[in-house]
Motif scaffolding. Sequence first.
Motif, PDB file in Angstrom:
ATOM      1  N   ILE A   9       0.779  -1.170  -0.158  1.00 22.30           N
ATOM      2  CA  ILE A   9       0.099   0.038   0.064  1.00 22.30           C
ATOM      3  C   ILE A   9       0.762   1.434  -0.008  1.00 22.30           C
ATOM      4  O   ILE A   9       0.536   2.238  -0.843  1.00 22.30           O
ATOM      5  CB  ILE A   9      -1.096   0.009   1.271  1.00 22.30           C
ATOM      6  CG1 ILE A   9      -2.114  -1.264   1.019  1.00 22.30           C
ATOM      7  CG2 ILE A   9      -1.652   1.147   1.342  1.00 22.30           C
ATOM      8  CD1 ILE A   9      -2.893  -1.420   2.164  1.00 22.30           C
ATOM      9  N   GLY A  10       1.926   1.281   0.807  1.00 22.72           N
ATOM     10  CA  GLY A  10       2.983   2.197   0.628  1.00 22.72           C
ATOM     11  C   GLY A  10       3.670   2.475  -0.555  1.00 22.72           C
ATOM     12  O   GLY A  10       3.846   3.668  -1.063  1.00 22.72           O
ATOM     13  N   ARG A  13       1.065   4.312  -2.935  1.00 21.60           N
ATOM     14  CA  ARG A  13       0.858   5.717  -2.519  1.00 21.60           C
ATOM     15  C   ARG A  13       2.039   6.552  -3.274  1.00 21.60           C
ATOM     16  O   ARG A  13       1.928   7.378  -3.717  1.00 21.60           O
ATOM     17  CB  ARG A  13       1.095   5.968  -0.854  1.00 21.60           C
ATOM     18  CG  ARG A  13       0.499   6.701  -0.355  1.00 21.60           C
ATOM     19  CD  ARG A  13       0.282   6.900   1.150  1.00 21.60           C
ATOM     20  NE  ARG A  13       1.182   6.221   2.089  1.00 21.60           N
ATOM     21  CZ  ARG A  13       1.199   5.243   2.769  1.00 21.60           C
ATOM     22  NH1 ARG A  13      -0.116   4.511   2.768  1.00 21.60           N
ATOM     23  NH2 ARG A  13       2.144   4.852   3.589  1.00 21.60           N
ATOM     24  N   ALA A 156      -4.709   1.790  -6.556  1.00 25.24           N
ATOM     25  CA  ALA A 156      -3.984   2.579  -5.691  1.00 25.24           C
ATOM     26  C   ALA A 156      -4.634   3.745  -4.951  1.00 25.24           C
ATOM     27  O   ALA A 156      -4.692   3.607  -3.753  1.00 25.24           O
ATOM     28  CB  ALA A 156      -2.777   3.114  -6.595  1.00 25.24           C
ATOM     29  N   TYR A 159      -6.855   2.082  -2.152  1.00 25.33           N
ATOM     30  CA  TYR A 159      -6.313   1.689  -0.773  1.00 25.33           C
ATOM     31  C   TYR A 159      -5.835   2.822  -0.084  1.00 25.33           C
ATOM     32  O   TYR A 159      -4.895   2.447   0.955  1.00 25.33           O
ATOM     33  CB  TYR A 159      -5.341   0.259  -0.983  1.00 25.33           C
ATOM     34  CG  TYR A 159      -6.018  -0.924  -1.415  1.00 25.33           C
ATOM     35  CD1 TYR A 159      -6.418  -1.493  -0.257  1.00 25.33           C
ATOM     36  CD2 TYR A 159      -6.080  -1.482  -2.579  1.00 25.33           C
ATOM     37  CE1 TYR A 159      -6.793  -2.984  -0.284  1.00 25.33           C
ATOM     38  CE2 TYR A 159      -6.917  -2.699  -2.568  1.00 25.33           C
ATOM     39  CZ  TYR A 159      -7.124  -3.293  -1.619  1.00 25.33           C
ATOM     40  OH  TYR A 159      -7.830  -4.715  -1.599  1.00 25.33           O
ATOM     41  N   ASN A 160      -5.888   3.908  -0.672  1.00 23.88           N
ATOM     42  CA  ASN A 160      -5.086   5.162  -0.085  1.00 23.88           C
ATOM     43  C   ASN A 160      -6.159   6.396   0.264  1.00 23.88           C
ATOM     44  O   ASN A 160      -5.633   7.376   0.147  1.00 23.88           O
ATOM     45  CB  ASN A 160      -3.915   5.542  -0.998  1.00 23.88           C
ATOM     46  CG  ASN A 160      -2.775   4.605  -0.642  1.00 23.88           C
ATOM     47  OD1 ASN A 160      -2.230   4.353   0.181  1.00 23.88           O
ATOM     48  ND2 ASN A 160      -2.406   3.632  -1.709  1.00 23.88           N
ATOM     49  N   ARG A 162      -7.420   7.393   2.652  1.00 24.28           N
ATOM     50  CA  ARG A 162      -6.826   8.476   3.870  1.00 24.28           C
ATOM     51  C   ARG A 162      -6.040   9.426   3.423  1.00 24.28           C
ATOM     52  O   ARG A 162      -6.144  10.390   3.968  1.00 24.28           O
ATOM     53  CB  ARG A 162      -6.323   7.392   4.681  1.00 24.28           C
ATOM     54  CG  ARG A 162      -6.223   7.869   6.278  1.00 24.28           C
ATOM     55  CD  ARG A 162      -6.311   6.587   7.208  1.00 24.28           C
ATOM     56  NE  ARG A 162      -4.914   5.854   6.786  1.00 24.28           N
ATOM     57  CZ  ARG A 162      -3.781   6.117   7.578  1.00 24.28           C
ATOM     58  NH1 ARG A 162      -3.730   7.169   8.417  1.00 24.28           N
ATOM     59  NH2 ARG A 162      -2.736   5.210   7.457  1.00 24.28           N
ATOM     60  N   HIS A 163      -5.175   9.116   2.537  1.00 28.83           N
ATOM     61  CA  HIS A 163      -4.121  10.091   2.081  1.00 28.83           C
ATOM     62  C   HIS A 163      -4.499  10.931   1.021  1.00 28.83           C
ATOM     63  O   HIS A 163      -3.807  12.010   0.576  1.00 28.83           O
ATOM     64  CB  HIS A 163      -2.768   9.353   1.745  1.00 28.83           C
ATOM     65  CG  HIS A 163      -2.177   8.618   2.962  1.00 28.83           C
ATOM     66  ND1 HIS A 163      -1.438   9.237   3.778  1.00 28.83           N
ATOM     67  CD2 HIS A 163      -2.162   7.445   3.136  1.00 28.83           C
ATOM     68  CE1 HIS A 163      -1.369   8.298   4.772  1.00 28.83           C
ATOM     69  NE2 HIS A 163      -1.634   7.190   4.130  1.00 28.83           N
TER      70      HIS A 163
END
Length: 447
Positions: A9-10, A13, A156, A159-160, A162-163
């Motif tokens: 996941i990182g 990001r 991507a 799954y992200n 939040r950011h």
Amino acid sequence: MQTPSAEAIGDAREFLHQQLAAVGEHPCDLPDSPSALEAWIETNAAQVGEQYAEYLKTRRNGGNRRYFTNRAHALYFLQCVAPSKAVDGAWLYGVLRHWDDYRFDGLVRTYLEELGDGDPAQNHVVIYRKLLAEQGCEASIELHDQFYLQGALQLALGYNVRHFLPEVIGFNLGYEQLPLHLLITAYELSELGIDPYYFTLHVTIDNASSGHARRAAHSVSQLMPVDSNPSDFYQRIALGYRLNNLGVNTTAVIASFDLEHEVIQMLERKRGFGQQMHSDYCKFEGRTVNQWLQLSGKIPEFLAALENKGWIKRHQDPQLSCFWQLIDGPGASMFGVFSPYEKQLLRDWISGDWRPEQAQFQPRARPVNTANVRSRFTPSEASPQRESLVSLPAKTVDIDMDRLRTELQTMSQQHQILYLIERMSPGRHSTPAGLLATRLFSEFIGQ
Ligand SMILES: [Fe+2]
Ligand SMILES: [Fe+2]
């Protein structure tokens, strides 16, 4: 299919940061102010309507298809866009965790509709997979990495959230607008005898007056920050919107088709399987079929040899070609050697300029009428019984479904929700257990 690791996941990001940096300078047709979005959507939809009317007029006056030269071309297109269709809706996955925040309602509802609320007949990914299976197109062609870019971006983002919330909202805004190519694709697929339901479904569900397009605009105003700087937020929405332009777009996919190239590539792929399988009594320009197939890069010459010997008669009815007779029909010696897509490539390549006097297989296409689009699935496939979190039905043949039911019974409600969300991920929601999880979740949140 697996829940991605924190590291993956990182990486996703990081990938998004790179892609967003790359689109920063791209043109953007969004209005300057979010308050103009609804009017902008209506204008776009009206323009698309006019362009489609123009297209239909041309076709009624005898104009050629704009996209697909033949059936193989359409099947090629369906396979090239499959990586994006296989993750339809994925960019919204992360909003599920915000199901109890009313500002996310529109986005959550959109994600659930992409999943058909757990009804397999309405789950977009299931519908597309069925379409490919019906047309014999599973895993026939190897695709260039570029064809996976849109799907990777969507995963991507999903799954992200939040950011990248503003970017997700912006991406959604772009993705859910009705494009002209959707209407033309649906019309021409139907004309070629290919079920257009996946495409007509999106004409209705993404509509500008009440569908995903409208909800996408509404969610911009709902989620706009009050204390922080709204224009920074809107800038980020515009960046996310531009991500829609990355990858290979519909018209580029369509233009990338080269029938002869595809035929040669396909035969080259199959060469390895057939090189010891043929009898040696026939020779073409001094070589047996097995010898020809042992040589890499010689397919064009082999095809030319078949033509020279009269085994392939191009630009005529394929039935007149001995090679085609070996492939087609239950009594044919090579029955089952080629997949339906591979056969369609050969058929269209042999046919070339030849057209049957009366089209054998061309149901008349009808313009896409948004009012008339209905599910074409039989009632038994549609709308399974709604199940609640409390009363869970008896065992099924699916191990994952049984496990889901058993495990849910041991959990607190808070854990049940998280457990269901995990099973509604882009890779899992189209499995029987994923569909069940979606039905339970939809029922629970009462939308
Ligand atoms: Fe969809
Ligand atoms: Fe949609």
